[in-house]
Enzyme design. Sequence first.
Site, mmCIF file in Angstrom:
data_model
loop_
_atom_site.group_PDB
_atom_site.id
_atom_site.type_symbol
_atom_site.label_atom_id
_atom_site.label_comp_id
_atom_site.label_asym_id
_atom_site.label_seq_id
_atom_site.Cartn_x
_atom_site.Cartn_y
_atom_site.Cartn_z
ATOM 1 N N GLY A 215 80.326 10.204 58.116
ATOM 2 C CA GLY A 215 79.397 9.136 58.463
ATOM 3 C C GLY A 215 78.214 9.016 57.527
ATOM 4 N N ILE A 216 77.058 8.731 58.119
ATOM 5 C CA ILE A 216 75.841 8.517 57.336
ATOM 6 C C ILE A 216 75.466 9.764 56.550
ATOM 7 C CG2 ILE A 216 73.384 7.956 57.476
ATOM 8 C CD1 ILE A 216 74.005 6.388 60.029
ATOM 9 N N GLY A 217 75.659 10.931 57.157
ATOM 10 C CA GLY A 217 75.299 12.171 56.473
ATOM 11 C C GLY A 217 76.095 12.381 55.205
ATOM 12 N N SER B 50 65.928 5.897 64.609
ATOM 13 C CA SER B 50 66.837 4.890 65.162
ATOM 14 C C SER B 50 66.049 3.744 65.759
ATOM 15 C CB SER B 50 67.715 5.527 66.252
ATOM 16 O OG SER B 50 68.420 4.537 66.982
ATOM 17 N N TYR C 58 68.665 9.020 74.410
ATOM 18 C CA TYR C 58 68.811 9.177 72.959
ATOM 19 C C TYR C 58 67.598 8.579 72.248
ATOM 20 C CZ TYR C 58 70.486 7.753 68.307
ATOM 21 O OH TYR C 58 70.610 7.517 66.958
#
Length: 296
Positions: free
Chosen positions: A13-15, A141, A166
């Site tokens: 993913g983003i990582g 986020s 979250y």
Amino acid sequence: MTKTAVVTAGTSGIGLETALGLAGAGFSVTVVGRNADRGAQAVGRINAANPAHPARFLPADLGSLDQVRALADRIAAEHAASGEPLTVLVNNVGAMFPEQRTLDGIEASFLVNHLSPYLLTELLLPTLTAGAPSRIVNVTSGAVGLAKRAFDAVEPPGGYYGFHWYGRAKLANLAYTLDLATRLEGTAVSVFAADPGGAATEMTNGTLTDPKIVSPALRLLWPLVRRKFDRSTSGPASLAARPSIVAATDDALAGRTGIVIGAQARPVTPLRAATDPRVVQDVRRLSERHAPLTTT
């Protein structure tokens, strides 16, 4: 001197896209994750691009504060032994839980999204300071805008709604990030938050289709709201990684700190709640209580 970077949750993913971007910018990149097979695949993908320095994988379950401590100890010891600076720490880890659960006896969303990156950052501050100029990038986020802003306890009042909890944990981390930037002024350690915007990642895949993750008041509007975050309607992870890569590498940010890099990879105004002195104080108190820097 080699530029080095650590990217948590960096195996997909983003990582992973962030790690690819940093490796392409000349960094020696360490990706952190739970699964050794996925770690090997991530390192293989990074190294296939022939970066200036080969990547490596370090295993750690960032849902365990003990493993966060062990990870920090290892990274600090390695940099002390090699003499190489730790140039960039990207706290990319994040998780949303459809149902309430605990890790280490602590509500899971608050632990993974705030306490884990908080603890890793604090434990690595001496290493980052020794390697300055250096940068800390905490991934935030857009969900912070829908978060309850009460931090008297780890768990907010009312029922459990995964998306809101979250967002609240991410708000705690954003408040910490901006507070840390103030604390570290004059040290040449710059601190940034990076908002990836919507992203097609495993975390959003399927999770956002259940309207029970939001409060009843939001459920009628949820199909519209979730478009910003849902895998089926969001951009690729490579695009979502751009704010983190910019925060970590952009020369225009040298000497600056306490900046939020928005989804368009440009500085944006922080959410006002993240700079509220009471929120900052309460988050600091909760963090110190539930993730102490020393253990007895």
